[in-house]
Motif scaffolding. Structure first.
Motif, PDB file in Angstrom:
ATOM      1  N   CYS A   1      32.693  46.209  31.892  1.00 42.58           N
ATOM      2  CA  CYS A   1      33.506  47.299  32.459  1.00 42.58           C
ATOM      3  C   CYS A   1      33.535  47.298  33.992  1.00 42.58           C
ATOM      4  CB  CYS A   1      33.005  48.653  31.945  1.00 42.58           C
ATOM      5  SG  CYS A   1      31.389  49.141  32.597  1.00 42.58           S
ATOM      6  N   PHE A   2      32.738  46.466  34.640  1.00 46.28           N
ATOM      7  CA  PHE A   2      32.671  46.312  36.098  1.00 46.28           C
ATOM      8  C   PHE A   2      32.093  47.520  36.828  1.00 46.28           C
ATOM      9  CE2 PHE A   2      35.863  42.683  37.163  1.00 46.28           C
ATOM     10  CZ  PHE A   2      35.321  41.901  36.169  1.00 46.28           C
ATOM     11  N   LEU A   3      31.564  48.506  36.102  1.00 46.64           N
ATOM     12  CA  LEU A   3      30.977  49.672  36.763  1.00 46.64           C
ATOM     13  C   LEU A   3      29.633  49.314  37.372  1.00 46.64           C
ATOM     14  CD1 LEU A   3      31.758  52.563  34.257  1.00 46.64           C
ATOM     15  CD2 LEU A   3      32.872  52.076  36.443  1.00 46.64           C
ATOM     16  N   LYS A   4      29.349  49.898  38.537  1.00 51.50           N
ATOM     17  CA  LYS A   4      28.034  49.741  39.147  1.00 51.50           C
ATOM     18  C   LYS A   4      27.023  50.473  38.279  1.00 51.50           C
ATOM     19  CE  LYS A   4      28.631  49.034  44.054  1.00 51.50           C
ATOM     20  NZ  LYS A   4      28.400  49.563  45.399  1.00 51.50           N
ATOM     21  N   ASN A   5      25.856  49.875  38.151  1.00 52.10           N
ATOM     22  CA  ASN A   5      24.833  50.477  37.307  1.00 52.10           C
ATOM     23  C   ASN A   5      23.479  49.943  37.748  1.00 52.10           C
ATOM     24  OD1 ASN A   5      23.100  51.207  35.159  1.00 52.10           O
ATOM     25  ND2 ASN A   5      24.772  51.077  33.679  1.00 52.10           N
ATOM     26  N   ASP A   6      22.553  50.830  38.008  1.00 54.62           N
ATOM     27  CA  ASP A   6      21.210  50.421  38.425  1.00 54.62           C
ATOM     28  C   ASP A   6      20.312  50.084  37.240  1.00 54.62           C
ATOM     29  OD1 ASP A   6      21.815  50.741  41.118  1.00 54.62           O
ATOM     30  OD2 ASP A   6      21.214  52.855  41.128  1.00 54.62           O
ATOM     31  N   ASN A   7      20.800  50.304  36.032  1.00 50.32           N
ATOM     32  CA  ASN A   7      19.987  50.093  34.844  1.00 50.32           C
ATOM     33  C   ASN A   7      20.694  49.146  33.861  1.00 50.32           C
ATOM     34  OD1 ASN A   7      17.725  50.425  33.256  1.00 50.32           O
ATOM     35  ND2 ASN A   7      18.550  52.235  32.218  1.00 50.32           N
ATOM     36  N   LEU A   8      21.211  48.042  34.359  1.00 50.09           N
ATOM     37  CA  LEU A   8      21.933  47.090  33.518  1.00 50.09           C
ATOM     38  C   LEU A   8      20.986  46.355  32.580  1.00 50.09           C
ATOM     39  CD1 LEU A   8      24.263  45.590  36.251  1.00 50.09           C
ATOM     40  CD2 LEU A   8      24.996  47.010  34.335  1.00 50.09           C
ATOM     41  N   LYS A   9      21.513  45.982  31.426  1.00 51.09           N
ATOM     42  CA  LYS A   9      20.758  45.219  30.438  1.00 51.09           C
ATOM     43  C   LYS A   9      21.302  43.793  30.431  1.00 51.09           C
ATOM     44  CE  LYS A   9      19.129  49.219  28.942  1.00 51.09           C
ATOM     45  NZ  LYS A   9      19.234  50.068  30.093  1.00 51.09           N
ATOM     46  N   ARG A  10      20.393  42.836  30.577  1.00 53.61           N
ATOM     47  CA  ARG A  10      20.777  41.426  30.595  1.00 53.61           C
ATOM     48  C   ARG A  10      20.982  40.928  29.161  1.00 53.61           C
ATOM     49  NH1 ARG A  10      17.688  36.868  34.136  1.00 53.61           N
ATOM     50  NH2 ARG A  10      18.246  38.363  35.735  1.00 53.61           N
ATOM     51  N   CYS A  11      21.973  40.068  28.955  1.00 55.42           N
ATOM     52  CA  CYS A  11      22.167  39.457  27.644  1.00 55.42           C
ATOM     53  C   CYS A  11      20.879  38.736  27.264  1.00 55.42           C
ATOM     54  CB  CYS A  11      23.335  38.477  27.677  1.00 55.42           C
ATOM     55  SG  CYS A  11      23.560  37.551  26.140  1.00 55.42           S
ATOM     56  N   SER A  12      20.343  39.036  26.109  1.00 57.95           N
ATOM     57  CA  SER A  12      19.049  38.477  25.704  1.00 57.95           C
ATOM     58  C   SER A  12      19.137  36.987  25.370  1.00 57.95           C
ATOM     59  CB  SER A  12      18.487  39.240  24.504  1.00 57.95           C
ATOM     60  OG  SER A  12      19.355  39.124  23.398  1.00 57.95           O
ATOM     61  N   GLN A  13      20.348  36.484  25.135  1.00 56.99           N
ATOM     62  CA  GLN A  13      20.482  35.068  24.800  1.00 56.99           C
ATOM     63  C   GLN A  13      20.693  34.198  26.031  1.00 56.99           C
ATOM     64  OE1 GLN A  13      22.966  34.175  21.378  1.00 56.99           O
ATOM     65  NE2 GLN A  13      22.664  36.271  20.652  1.00 56.99           N
TER      66      GLN A  13
END
Length: 191
Positions: free
Chosen positions: A32-44
């Motif tokens: 979604c391109f939103l700024k976020n300080d708590n992003l989750k990285r793709c686990s793969q």
């Protein structure tokens, strides 16, 4: 005189394909391109970041193919342009050239209908060199079997070069790139 008021939505077009710039990685969601300080990285692949499972689920249709490529290329990181053209290949492989499409002025606009200037690319030595280098890099990234034949590749490469727009934030700073089917035709009608 137009009937539009300041702040009115005049036109909305979802991108055919889009990617976040690499310098925004980890700062913004890749979906979604939103700024976020708590992003989750793709686990793969551990390369793309998402706001949450919802954004990751929405991105999965395209990312599932890309995820495998990113893991295969690791520790090398793909450029945004390599990711963009790869997404085009994956989309064409899944839907063909005529899907999805947008209706603009009672006309169906699909990836097939975009201009490519392929004949000019074939005559431009520098463009041909760039294309040959990109093909070599793409073979390592997505595999030989996912790269279309030369003539088809030239068409796709040309369409990408001509029809890619910057995606900007509210301060008009480029944060990504995308190809919009309806956007191009809208402006060709204005001029």
């Amino acid at each position: 005189m137009s009937n539009f008021k300041r702040g009115d939505l005049i036109f909305l077009s979802k991108p055919y394909v889009y990617v976040l710039n690499n310098n925004q990685r980890g700062k913004r969601c890749d979906h979604c391109f939103l700024k976020n300080d708590n992003l989750k990285r793709c686990s793969q692949c551990e390369f793309l970041y998402f706001c949450d499972r919802n954004c990751q689920r929405k991105a999965w249709d395209i990312h599932k193919n890309e995820c495998k490529c990113i893991m295969r290329a690791s520790p090398k990181q793909p450029s945004a342009s390599m990711r963009l053209i790869s997404q085009i290949f994956f989309k064409i492989k899944k839907y063909g050239y005529d899907e999805p499409y947008e209706e603009i002025h009672d006309r169906k606009v699909s990836f097939r209908t975009l201009m490519s200037h392929a004949s000019e690319i074939k005559q431009n030595g520098k463009a041909c060199q760039q294309m040959v280098a990109l093909i070599g890099t793409l073979k390592d990234y997505i595999g030989q079997c996912n790269i279309p034949p030369t003539e088809e590749f030239i068409e796709i490469f040309g369409k990408m070069c001509i029809n890619t727009f910057s995606i900007c934030d509210s301060e008009m700073q480029s944060i990504g790139s995308g190809i919009y089917l309806g956007y191009v035709k809208l402006f060709s009608k204005i001029y």
